[in-house]
Structure formats: C-alpha cells, structure tokens
Scaffold this active site. Structure first.
Site, mmCIF file in Angstrom:
data_model
loop_
_atom_site.group_PDB
_atom_site.id
_atom_site.type_symbol
_atom_site.label_atom_id
_atom_site.label_comp_id
_atom_site.label_asym_id
_atom_site.label_seq_id
_atom_site.Cartn_x
_atom_site.Cartn_y
_atom_site.Cartn_z
ATOM 1 N N SER A 34 0.824 -1.205 0.000
ATOM 2 C CA SER A 34 0.000 0.000 0.000
ATOM 3 C C SER A 34 0.855 1.250 0.000
ATOM 4 C CB SER A 34 -0.902 0.018 1.238
ATOM 5 O OG SER A 34 -1.554 1.265 1.346
ATOM 6 N N TYR A 85 -1.703 0.445 10.288
ATOM 7 C CA TYR A 85 -1.841 -0.188 8.969
ATOM 8 C C TYR A 85 -0.624 0.141 8.109
ATOM 9 C CZ TYR A 85 -3.789 -0.929 4.237
ATOM 10 O OH TYR A 85 -4.000 -1.322 2.943
#
Lengths: 441, 256
Positions: free
Chosen positions: B148, B161
């Site tokens: 990501s 995250y």
C-alpha cells in the site's frame, strides 16, 4: 438517508437505504423488515424501487452461479446485470431469450417486472424462461419457487414488483445465437391502420416493433416505422464483420441536466419528421444492425434521462385489448398530437400474455411514450388512463409514476389473488414500496 | 447446441494462486487470469465466500479449473501444509491479504493493533517466504505482493496499517533482492485508493481511485516485463515521492 428516484427522476423521495453484499445478507435484511423493497439498477421509471421505509440495494449480489451449455440454463444471483450476462455469454454464442429496452437492469428486476421485449408475441416475457428462483421472506425463510414447486408464490413473484419477498437468485434460459447481429427490415406505415396491419404481418419475424411519431396529425396520425428483426447467422455476415461485436460504450452522454425547454413540441416534432423520412426511404430494405443498437438504442447515451430537465419525466406504457385497440389508440394519439405533447421514443407493439399473476403484458396493442413532468403532461396522462381503463387495458407498473388506484384496479383482475398470496406467506406490511402504497396493493 | 458452445478462452495450462480470494481485488485478479485461460486457486479463510467467487469465475469463463483452499493467514504453523494441499506448485502467486483496521482503536487496544500488524505483515511475509523457497527450488515463477502507498510514510491517520504495509514492502524488496539472480520475480504493487468493500462509504477522490478491475489488469500485465515496484495509478508515485521527500520537521506538523 438518500434521495431516491426511478429512471424518470420523478417522483423523488428521501428514504433509508441499506446494502446487501451477499444473498445471506439480503435474507437477513428481509427478515423482520417493515416497508422494505429490493432495488437493482434503478431503471424502473417511477416509484416501484423505492421502499416505503427502506430500500435494499441488491447490486452486490453480482455473482453468477452455474451455466449448462446443453440447456442454456444460467443461474445467477439477483443483482447480476443483463449487461454483464451479455458480455459473458454472447461471445460464447448465447443471448437471453427476452431482453427489455435497456441492458442496465438486474435479473431480480427483470423477474419482478416480468419484462418483455420485441419478441413478446413469439417468446412471451422473461418470466416464461425462468426455471426457478430463490426468495427470502420476512419470517426468515428462504424458499425455492418454480413452476411446480411453491407454484402460487412463483406466479406471484414473477411480475410481483418485489412485493412477495426479496429475490436472491434465479435460473433462466439463454438461447443459442450464431452471431451478435440482427437482420433488420424496415417498413414505413403512413398511418395507424397501416402500422397495426404491418405489425401483424411481421409477427412471424422473431422480433417486431414500431417506432411511432406521436406528433403526426390528420391523415398521418400514427405514422410509424416497423422494425422487424432476425438473428443473423454467421453466413449472413460480410467479410470484416466481427461475429460477436462487444457493446459500444461511452460514445455519447448527457453530462448535465438540460434545461426543460430544450425538448419542446417544435424540436421533437422536427426530429420525428426527419427520423420518419429517413426510415421511409429505406422501407422494405434489410440491413445488418449490431445487437446493442437494435435492442438497446438509448444505452449508448449515458444519463439520457437528463434531457428532460430538472423536473424529470414520466414514462407511460399502456396495453389495449385487441378488439378496440385501433380505435382507442387512435383516440390517444389524437389527444397527444392535438395537445402537442411529443415524445422522442414512442413505441407501438403487439403483446400476448405475461407469465405472472400481476404481469403487465396481455393480448393487445401496447403504446409506450415519455413526457416531461408538467401539470399539463400529467393531466393528459390522467385523461389517457381513463380511456385505457374504459377499454379494459392496463398500465405497466415498472414505468408507472402516477396512475390512480381506480385505473390500477380496473386493469389488473388478479389483484385479489395477489393480495391473498401476500397474506398467506405473511409479507403484507413487510414488503412495501412507494408504488404499493400509492396503489394500495 | 453443443457445437455452438465455445469456451471463452483456451486453457494455458498455467495456474495462479490468489491469497485473499474473497477480497474485491482478489476476485478481480482471479477473473482476469481466468479470462486468459489460467487455472486459479483461491485461498481464503472463509471457504464458503471463496466458493461463491469460484463458481462465479467458472460460470463466466466456462472453465472448471477454479479451486478453493482454506488458509488462516495468522496460523503461520499451517503454511507448509497449506502449500502441500495445493497439489502442483502454482506458476504465479498474488497476495492481496489486508486489514485496514481502526486506527484510533488500535492506539488503545494492543490486540487490535496486533491483528492489523500480523494480518498485513507477519502472515503474508511468512507465507510468501515459504512459497518463494519452493519457487526458487523449481527455478521460476512470479510473486506479486499487494502492499500500500500507506506504507511509504507513517501518518497519524493510519500508521498501524501503514507500518505493517511498510514492513511488507520491505520484506518484498528483500525477497526480490535475494532472488534477483533466479527466474523467480517479485513485484510490489501499491494500488492507492481502490473502490472496494474496505473503502465503502469513504469519500475517495475519483482521479486517485482505481477500480478493482484496473488493479487486476495491471497485475495481469506483470506476467511480462521486469517491473519491480508498481503504482497502479502513476499519480500516486508522484504524490508519495513528494510526501517521502518532505523533511521530517515539516512532515510531522502536517495533518495527513
């Protein structure tokens, strides 16, 4: 809360919306619901897919389940779109037996409206080709319905406008085709009698439909172009034709709402006259037309519903029993043309019976048109509804936004039987849309 | 009727393993490969939901080469048995496992933070490690790890995250470095915003948001070429380049 409306963008309602991602979630949402209706791609025109309290979005149920190439039977979840089905199966030589005028509809929506197409006179409605369906009920049950299993519920669910429970999945038949092209033959009809005669003469064709100029008056009242179609075989295609052409998308669009005055009597009348003359020149000729422009001419213009301006439009489709069809149609056309209420896409077609208890199609002649929302237009439709009811005809619920309870009950003789099925399975009060409220269904 | 029926694609005899077969990106990747005639193995914790995707792909492409395999990405001890259960070793592997979690909750709930870190980093890294060893022994293959842009720099809004994805990106980088002399390729994919159930309800900027199908096509395209780190939308490479270049004394004051 969400601003909800049908494809006609009239009426608009603020209401709660929930979303189901799986059939299990859709069944859970249905359990114990009060005033719920399932919504697919929102292409019914009026208030059929707006829940009385809550609208359940079904487009997450977009998985296909199985396909049998021997029988053509395809099983899918209810939120799978017709667009998706054609994109997957036309290249493999299959096409749905019955398709409506847009490919942006879901399987659940096609069943709930028992949609019909240009082959209705030969092949019936979509419901005639449904082998089974799975229905979630408000008491938590999920039942399988088929012509010989829970038959009464099956009959009531086809054309039942989502009011018998939430359709989760279905199995239905595709037909084998050997190309994605249609051999279209155009016939010009100078007036309504000729148009009706030509529609009857072309009934042997797989598909036949008439585009009608509702603004033509006098001796030209009801002038039409009859478009008959057959699936082309591979041998019909000249060299260089792709056997299964993909859908053409994104060519045209209506990016913003047009002002209401863009479509006025003069502009529509001019367009209609031009369109008729172009078609009349080709009368008797046969041309090859790709599947998407034959079946779904307006799909290539995204958001075409914005051309009617901020107030939206109403679509109106009635069917008149055959005995009085020509005379009543002629009276309706007279009303439309004398009031100058024109419609770009008015369609005339012969119909036969539908598959469900509340299906719209019946023996007779159907006329579909759309009008921008205005007091004058709505008043005119109310006058037309009186003529329809007197003739023993009915109005298509998937397009309806304004018919009265009296017109509705005059047109649908099975209302009592439908209410009884709703009582028997305990969905009355649980499954309800703005349409069912308006019509006291 | 049978003679009319043509399967949409001709089988290539190749096989893809998708780890995270119930995610929207995983489904799209599996579908894109199946459309090109690949067999597909879908690995997921929820076998029933994976079966739903497998049936969908089989129906769409007229193939019966889609299988479903249970995997618990947090059960690292089960990984060797999982790989054995696949039968033949896949030609390509795409790992899309991910958990966004809830940043404010993770700050006060170590169990939640641990679940995010283990799901995004520990599990995928160790599973790909085990698979990479087998591919290296065979001599070829493609490993695609979906990481990501959030891993490019830690930000207040989602650093648990982001840090776990940063760890995963670093792991993929190391794996790529280690295998660079073999025919096993390792590619890191950073999708940016994607319209999926993970981001449902979020107000995402259209120009920076990709559809799962676009991510899938990009990943399918990695079968050829020699890409190492891929931003699905190239605007993200520029944006993250700027964000990474900001000096820390400035960066730390930004609301990101």
């Amino acid at each position: 809360m969400k601003d909800l409306s049908g494809w006609g963008r009239y009426p608009r309602q603020i209401g709660a919306q929930t979303t189901a991602a799986t059939p299990d979630e859709a069944a859970t949402e249905t359990t114990g619901s009060a005033g719920l209706i399932a919504r697919g791609l929102g292409r019914s025109y009026g208030d059929a897919a707006i829940g009385r309290e809550t609208t359940l979005s079904m487009t997450g149920l977009n998985r296909m389940q199985s396909f049998n190439p021997e029988t053509g039977l395809l099983a899918t979840e209810a939120g799978v779109s017709l667009d998706d089905i054609i994109a997957c199966f036309l290249p493999r030589g299959y096409f749905p037996v019955v398709v409506p005028g847009t490919r942006f509809v879901t399987v659940g929506g096609m069943i709930a409206s028992d949609i019909h197409g240009k082959n209705q006179h030969n092949d019936g409605t979509f419901g005639h080709h449904v082998a089974w369906l799975k229905l979630a009920l408000p008491d938590g049950q999920v039942v399988c319905c088929a012509p010989h299993e829970n038959a009464a519920l099956f009959q009531a669910t086809i054309g039942g406008m989502g009011l018998t429970g939430t359709i989760l999945a279905a199995g239905f038949r595709l037909r084998p085709v050997s190309s994605g092209w249609i051999r279209q033959t155009t016939h010009a009809a100078k007036n309504l009698s000729e148009a009706i005669a030509l529609l009857r003469q072309t009934e042997k064709a797989t598909y036949t439909v008439a585009w009608i100029d509702v603004l033509a008056r006098g001796a030209s009242l009801g002038r039409s172009l009859i478009l008959a179609g057959e699936h082309a075989t591979e041998d019909d295609l000249p060299g260089g034709y792709k056997q299964f052409p993909p859908a053409r998308t994104g060519r045209l669009g209506v990016p913003v709402e047009l002002p209401g005055w863009v479509l006025n009597t003069a502009s529509v009348s001019a367009f209609n006259a031009l369109y008729y003359r172009r078609g009349a020149k080709r009368s008797g000729q046969t041309t090859l037309v790709p599947w998407d422009s034959y079946f779904f001419p307006l799909d290539s213009i995204s958001n075409w519903n914005r051309i009617y301006g901020p107030r939206g439009f109403v679509q109106h489709q009635c069917v008149i029993p055959n005995e009085d069809a020509e005379q009543v149609m002629s009276t309706i056309l007279d009303l439309l043309s004398s009031r100058g209420e024109g419609s770009f896409l008015a369609v005339l077609k012969c119909l036969g019976p539908g598959a469900g208890l509340m299906s719209f199609p019946r023996d007779g002649l159907t006329l579909a048109l759309d009008l921008p929302v205005s007091e004058k237009g709505l008043g005119l439709l109310a006058e037309i509804d009186v003529l329809v009811a007197q003739a023993g005809g009915r109005i298509y619920l998937a397009k309806d936004a304004c018919q009265s309870r009296a017109t509705f009950s005059a047109g649908y003789p099975n209302i009592a039987a439908f209410r009884q099925v709703r009582q028997d399975i305990g969905v009355a009060g649980h499954m309800a849309s703005k349409l069912s409220e308006r019509l006291a269904l | 009727m049978t003679n009319l029926h043509k399967p949409k694609s001709i089988s290539t005899g190749k096989r893809l393993l998708v780890i995270g077969g119930t995610s929207d990106i995983g489904r799209a990747v599996a579908d894109a490969y199946a459309a090109k005639g690949w067999g597909v193995a879908l690995a997921a914790r929820d076998v029933e939901r994976a079966r739903r995707n497998a049936d969908d792909i089989q129906t769409r492409h007229g193939t019966d080469h889609v299988s479903v395999h249970p995997i618990d990405i947090l059960d690292t001890a089960s990984f060797d048995a999982f790989i054995d259960s696949l039968g033949a070793l896949p030609d390509s592997i795409v790992c899309v496992v991910g958990m966004l979690g809830d940043q404010p909750r993770a700050q006060g709930d170590p169990d939640h933070a641990t679940a995010i870190i283990r799901t995004n980093f520990e599990g995928p890294a160790l599973l790909l490690e085990a698979l990479a060893g087998r591919l290296a022994a065979r001599g070829d293959g493609l490993i695609v790890g979906v990481s990501s842009v959030a891993g490019d720099r830690g930000r207040a809004s989602n650093y648990v995250y982001g840090a776990s994805k940063a760890g995963f990106s670093a792991y993929l980088s190391g794996l790529r470095n280690r295998l660079s002399q073999t025919d096993v390729r390792v590619v890191t994919v950073k999708p940016g915003f994607v319209r999926t159930s993970m981001t449902e309800g979020m107000d995402l900027p259209g120009a920076l948001t990709a559809a799962p199908e676009a991510v899938a096509q990009r990943i399918l395209g990695l079968q050829t070429g020699n890409a190492n780190v891929v931003y699905v939308l190239s605007a993200w490479r520029l944006i993250m380049g700027i964000i990474r270049a900001l000096p820390e004394p400035i960066f730390k004051r930004l609301k990101l």
